[in-house]
Design a protein around this motif. Structure first.
Motif, PDB file in Angstrom:
ATOM      1  N   GLU A 178      38.791   1.707  29.651  1.00 25.32           N
ATOM      2  CA  GLU A 178      39.669   1.711  28.488  1.00 25.32           C
ATOM      3  C   GLU A 178      40.061   3.142  28.128  1.00 25.32           C
ATOM      4  OE1 GLU A 178      40.866  -0.961  26.815  1.00 25.32           O
ATOM      5  OE2 GLU A 178      39.909  -2.246  28.340  1.00 25.32           O
ATOM      6  N   ILE A 179      41.334   3.326  27.820  1.00 24.70           N
ATOM      7  CA  ILE A 179      41.838   4.639  27.430  1.00 24.70           C
ATOM      8  C   ILE A 179      43.011   4.446  26.487  1.00 24.70           C
ATOM      9  CG2 ILE A 179      43.405   4.804  29.404  1.00 24.70           C
ATOM     10  CD1 ILE A 179      42.924   7.826  29.431  1.00 24.70           C
ATOM     11  N   GLU A 180      43.131   5.325  25.535  1.00 29.20           N
ATOM     12  CA  GLU A 180      44.276   5.318  24.634  1.00 29.20           C
ATOM     13  C   GLU A 180      45.305   6.299  25.187  1.00 29.20           C
ATOM     14  OE1 GLU A 180      46.712   4.100  21.676  1.00 29.20           O
ATOM     15  OE2 GLU A 180      44.721   3.305  22.143  1.00 29.20           O
ATOM     16  N   PRO A 181      46.476   5.815  25.618  1.00 28.31           N
ATOM     17  CA  PRO A 181      47.449   6.728  26.222  1.00 28.31           C
ATOM     18  C   PRO A 181      48.011   7.692  25.194  1.00 28.31           C
ATOM     19  CG  PRO A 181      48.419   4.563  25.893  1.00 28.31           C
ATOM     20  CD  PRO A 181      46.962   4.429  25.563  1.00 28.31           C
ATOM     21  N   PRO A 182      48.371   8.898  25.629  1.00 29.89           N
ATOM     22  CA  PRO A 182      48.976   9.872  24.714  1.00 29.89           C
ATOM     23  C   PRO A 182      50.372   9.423  24.305  1.00 29.89           C
ATOM     24  CG  PRO A 182      49.048  10.665  26.973  1.00 29.89           C
ATOM     25  CD  PRO A 182      48.234   9.418  26.997  1.00 29.89           C
ATOM     26  N   PRO A 183      50.892   9.960  23.223  1.00 28.72           N
ATOM     27  CA  PRO A 183      52.237   9.565  22.779  1.00 28.72           C
ATOM     28  C   PRO A 183      53.313   9.977  23.783  1.00 28.72           C
ATOM     29  CG  PRO A 183      51.455  11.482  21.553  1.00 28.72           C
ATOM     30  CD  PRO A 183      50.281  10.980  22.344  1.00 28.72           C
ATOM     31  N   VAL A 184      54.402   9.233  23.779  1.00 33.32           N
ATOM     32  CA  VAL A 184      55.540   9.524  24.641  1.00 33.32           C
ATOM     33  C   VAL A 184      56.773   9.710  23.757  1.00 33.32           C
ATOM     34  CG1 VAL A 184      54.611   8.280  26.622  1.00 33.32           C
ATOM     35  CG2 VAL A 184      56.008   7.066  24.955  1.00 33.32           C
ATOM     36  N   PRO A 185      57.858  10.240  24.296  1.00 28.90           N
ATOM     37  CA  PRO A 185      59.050  10.490  23.471  1.00 28.90           C
ATOM     38  C   PRO A 185      59.585   9.228  22.789  1.00 28.90           C
ATOM     39  CG  PRO A 185      59.211  11.642  25.571  1.00 28.90           C
ATOM     40  CD  PRO A 185      58.008  10.764  25.662  1.00 28.90           C
ATOM     41  N   ASP A 186      60.204   9.418  21.642  1.00 31.68           N
ATOM     42  CA  ASP A 186      60.815   8.317  20.911  1.00 31.68           C
ATOM     43  C   ASP A 186      61.897   7.651  21.766  1.00 31.68           C
ATOM     44  OD1 ASP A 186      59.234   8.841  18.723  1.00 31.68           O
ATOM     45  OD2 ASP A 186      60.754  10.083  17.716  1.00 31.68           O
ATOM     46  N   GLY A 187      62.024   6.362  21.594  1.00 29.11           N
ATOM     47  CA  GLY A 187      63.080   5.639  22.288  1.00 29.11           C
ATOM     48  C   GLY A 187      62.705   5.128  23.655  1.00 29.11           C
ATOM     49  N   TRP A 188      61.539   5.467  24.163  1.00 27.60           N
ATOM     50  CA  TRP A 188      61.107   4.934  25.451  1.00 27.60           C
ATOM     51  C   TRP A 188      60.721   3.464  25.300  1.00 27.60           C
ATOM     52  CZ3 TRP A 188      58.187   8.542  29.325  1.00 27.60           C
ATOM     53  CH2 TRP A 188      58.941   9.709  29.504  1.00 27.60           C
ATOM     54  N   VAL A 189      60.797   2.741  26.401  1.00 31.39           N
ATOM     55  CA  VAL A 189      60.598   1.297  26.401  1.00 31.39           C
ATOM     56  C   VAL A 189      59.219   0.967  26.951  1.00 31.39           C
ATOM     57  CG1 VAL A 189      61.475  -0.898  27.298  1.00 31.39           C
ATOM     58  CG2 VAL A 189      63.075   0.947  26.704  1.00 31.39           C
ATOM     59  N   THR A 190      58.550  -0.002  26.331  1.00 33.06           N
ATOM     60  CA  THR A 190      57.240  -0.447  26.792  1.00 33.06           C
ATOM     61  C   THR A 190      57.398  -1.587  27.795  1.00 33.06           C
ATOM     62  OG1 THR A 190      56.165   0.166  24.718  1.00 33.06           O
ATOM     63  CG2 THR A 190      55.032  -1.449  26.100  1.00 33.06           C
ATOM     64  N   VAL A 191      56.683  -1.472  28.907  1.00 36.45           N
ATOM     65  CA  VAL A 191      56.675  -2.507  29.935  1.00 36.45           C
ATOM     66  C   VAL A 191      55.252  -3.020  30.094  1.00 36.45           C
ATOM     67  CG1 VAL A 191      57.107  -3.057  32.367  1.00 36.45           C
ATOM     68  CG2 VAL A 191      58.620  -1.461  31.147  1.00 36.45           C
ATOM     69  N   GLN A 192      55.077  -4.334  29.991  1.00 36.99           N
ATOM     70  CA  GLN A 192      53.796  -4.953  30.298  1.00 36.99           C
ATOM     71  C   GLN A 192      53.689  -5.055  31.813  1.00 36.99           C
ATOM     72  OE1 GLN A 192      51.674  -5.610  27.762  1.00 36.99           O
ATOM     73  NE2 GLN A 192      53.261  -4.878  26.346  1.00 36.99           N
ATOM     74  N   VAL A 193      52.777  -4.301  32.396  1.00 38.25           N
ATOM     75  CA  VAL A 193      52.692  -4.211  33.856  1.00 38.25           C
ATOM     76  C   VAL A 193      52.108  -5.509  34.423  1.00 38.25           C
ATOM     77  CG1 VAL A 193      51.663  -2.970  35.792  1.00 38.25           C
ATOM     78  CG2 VAL A 193      52.458  -1.705  33.768  1.00 38.25           C
ATOM     79  N   ARG A 194      52.835  -6.099  35.350  1.00 37.40           N
ATOM     80  CA  ARG A 194      52.343  -7.284  36.058  1.00 37.40           C
ATOM     81  C   ARG A 194      51.777  -6.915  37.431  1.00 37.40           C
ATOM     82  NH1 ARG A 194      52.420  -8.877  31.691  1.00 37.40           N
ATOM     83  NH2 ARG A 194      53.648 -10.559  30.786  1.00 37.40           N
ATOM     84  N   ALA A 195      52.300  -5.842  38.017  1.00 36.42           N
ATOM     85  CA  ALA A 195      51.786  -5.365  39.306  1.00 36.42           C
ATOM     86  C   ALA A 195      52.162  -3.903  39.444  1.00 36.42           C
ATOM     87  CB  ALA A 195      52.364  -6.168  40.461  1.00 36.42           C
ATOM     88  N   ALA A 196      51.264  -3.135  40.082  1.00 30.98           N
ATOM     89  CA  ALA A 196      51.501  -1.716  40.347  1.00 30.98           C
ATOM     90  C   ALA A 196      51.042  -1.413  41.762  1.00 30.98           C
ATOM     91  CB  ALA A 196      50.759  -0.841  39.353  1.00 30.98           C
ATOM     92  N   ALA A 197      51.825  -0.631  42.505  1.00 33.20           N
ATOM     93  CA  ALA A 197      51.481  -0.301  43.891  1.00 33.20           C
ATOM     94  C   ALA A 197      50.947   1.120  43.975  1.00 33.20           C
ATOM     95  CB  ALA A 197      52.699  -0.455  44.793  1.00 33.20           C
ATOM     96  N   LEU A 198      50.001   1.313  44.889  1.00 28.82           N
ATOM     97  CA  LEU A 198      49.420   2.632  45.106  1.00 28.82           C
ATOM     98  C   LEU A 198      50.259   3.435  46.094  1.00 28.82           C
ATOM     99  CD1 LEU A 198      45.616   1.769  45.426  1.00 28.82           C
ATOM    100  CD2 LEU A 198      46.913   2.410  43.378  1.00 28.82           C
ATOM    101  N   ASN A 199      50.179   4.759  45.954  1.00 33.25           N
ATOM    102  CA  ASN A 199      50.841   5.689  46.858  1.00 33.25           C
ATOM    103  C   ASN A 199      49.899   6.853  47.143  1.00 33.25           C
ATOM    104  OD1 ASN A 199      53.810   4.728  47.014  1.00 33.25           O
ATOM    105  ND2 ASN A 199      53.376   4.717  44.816  1.00 33.25           N
ATOM    106  N   HIS A 200      50.166   7.573  48.241  1.00 37.44           N
ATOM    107  CA  HIS A 200      49.375   8.771  48.531  1.00 37.44           C
ATOM    108  C   HIS A 200      49.486   9.791  47.393  1.00 37.44           C
ATOM    109  CE1 HIS A 200      47.785   8.003  52.535  1.00 37.44           C
ATOM    110  NE2 HIS A 200      48.929   7.429  52.839  1.00 37.44           N
ATOM    111  N   HIS A 201      50.565   9.725  46.637  1.00 39.38           N
ATOM    112  CA  HIS A 201      50.717  10.602  45.477  1.00 39.38           C
ATOM    113  C   HIS A 201      49.523  10.473  44.539  1.00 39.38           C
ATOM    114  CE1 HIS A 201      52.211  11.754  41.440  1.00 39.38           C
ATOM    115  NE2 HIS A 201      52.963  12.616  42.085  1.00 39.38           N
ATOM    116  N   ASP A 202      48.969   9.259  44.400  1.00 36.62           N
ATOM    117  CA  ASP A 202      47.829   9.051  43.513  1.00 36.62           C
ATOM    118  C   ASP A 202      46.593   9.783  44.028  1.00 36.62           C
ATOM    119  OD1 ASP A 202      49.376   7.215  41.922  1.00 36.62           O
ATOM    120  OD2 ASP A 202      49.081   5.744  43.513  1.00 36.62           O
ATOM    121  N   VAL A 203      46.401   9.769  45.341  1.00 36.14           N
ATOM    122  CA  VAL A 203      45.263  10.473  45.932  1.00 36.14           C
ATOM    123  C   VAL A 203      45.438  11.983  45.765  1.00 36.14           C
ATOM    124  CG1 VAL A 203      43.921  10.847  48.031  1.00 36.14           C
ATOM    125  CG2 VAL A 203      44.892   8.586  47.559  1.00 36.14           C
TER     126      VAL A 203
END
Length: 323
Positions: free
Chosen positions: A22-47
């Motif tokens: 569990e983590i509380e995400p930091p604030p993001v700029p006003d006007g951004w849209v919230t997406v309920q994630v149903r699936a997320a893919a991994l990339n080498h960028h994450d490593v």
């Protein structure tokens, strides 16, 4: 909310820098849209992020992940475009913005129950695609599409060599290339992976570094140092080497400058793609029936297992996490 995030940087043991909880995400700029994630893919960028590349200590903890598909608060099914531009940038190509970043570099990423992004970064998900399939497209498939058509300028009937047979970009390039009329050759160090590349649509497979029976119009190289000389030698005069990654390192034994200027060849860097190109990828998979190759689907709570498999090179296609 539940998320997979980096708490440190460890170049030798990147998984030790990962936390899932569990983590509380930091604030993001006003006007951004919230997406309920149903699936997320991994990339080498994450490593690489866990190794500290592009993610300095003052931005930690940082939720990882670039790719996601999900649902907005008003019920729209969407795919997330991960390139975040500077608000002042007005150019026609988002990848040319010198101040651009990807999700999980300056702003929280997609390996979480929710992600917030600028409204322009959302593209409608085709109904025919599952959330897991759609989540595979914004990095690997977008990178492959841009490399083949925008950077290499290939057309039906042209030939391309794809260096490496198992990663997300390589498998995407094989499938896209075959579906759009390209002649697709692939290299692989593993005969088993080579056989799977043939099943995906590659016309021929060669051992890594093997001399080819002819020269190609373009090479798509995400490997870097280990394949650089082979890529240069594989090209016809005037061909294009499109470099999209350096998984084996960024310093080849020889830059091959003499061959590059004498043949003469074009070396083109290509990274990710624009929102419009992502929309084109979605249209392509919808109209052709192509589907990204999913190696495995894991719950978000098992993010460490997915990242470990990716770091060890034990996947063929994409690893998908579902919150």
């Amino acid at each position: 909310m539940l998320a997979a995030y980096a708490v440190a940087a460890d170049a030798q043991d990147p998984l030790s820098a990962l936390r899932v909880g569990e983590i509380e995400p930091p604030p993001v700029p006003d006007g951004w849209v919230t997406v309920q994630v149903r699936a997320a893919a991994l990339n080498h960028h994450d490593v690489w992020s866990l190794r500290g590349v592009g993610l300095p200590a003052d931005r930690l903890p940082m939720i990882l992940g670039c790719d996601a598909a999900g649902v907005t608060d008003d019920g729209r099914e969407v795919v997330v475009h991960a390139v975040i531009n500077d608000p002042t940038y007005t150019g026609p190509d988002e990848t040319f913005d010198p101040r651009r970043s990807l999700l999980s570099e300056r702003h929280p990423g997609t390996l979480a129950e929710t992600v917030r992004v600028p409204a322009r970064n959302l593209v409608a998900k085709p109904a025919a695609l599952s959330f897991a399939e759609a989540a595979c497209l914004p990095t690997a498939w977008l990178t492959a599409y841009r490399a083949l058509f925008t950077a290499a300028g290939l057309r039906p009937g042209d030939s391309v060599l794809v260096q490496g047979a198992g990663g997300g970009v390589a498998t995407a390039a094989i499938m896209i290339g075959r579906a759009t009329g390209l002649r697709v050759w692939v290299t692989s160090r593993d005969p088993g992976r080579g056989e799977r590349a043939l099943e995906l649509g590659a016309h021929r497979v060669f051992a890594a570094g093997e001399r080819l029976p002819g020269r190609v119009d373009a090479v798509l190289d995400s490997v870097g140092a280990a394949t650089w000389s082979h890529s240069v030698n594989a090209l016809r005069p005037g061909g294009r080497l499109v470099t999209v990654g350096t998984t084996s390192g960024a310093e080849p034994p020889s830059a091959e400058l003499t061959k590059i200027f004498f043949k003469p060849l074009q070396v083109v860097g290509s990274t990710m793609g624009t929102r419009d190109e992502l929309a084109a990828v979605l249209q392509l998979v919808e109209s052709t029936g192509l589907r990204p190759l999913v190696d495995r689907v894991l719950p978000l709570s098992d993010a460490a297992a997915g990242l470990a498999a990716l770091a060890a090179g034990e996947v063929f296609g994409k690893v998908v996490l579902e919150p």
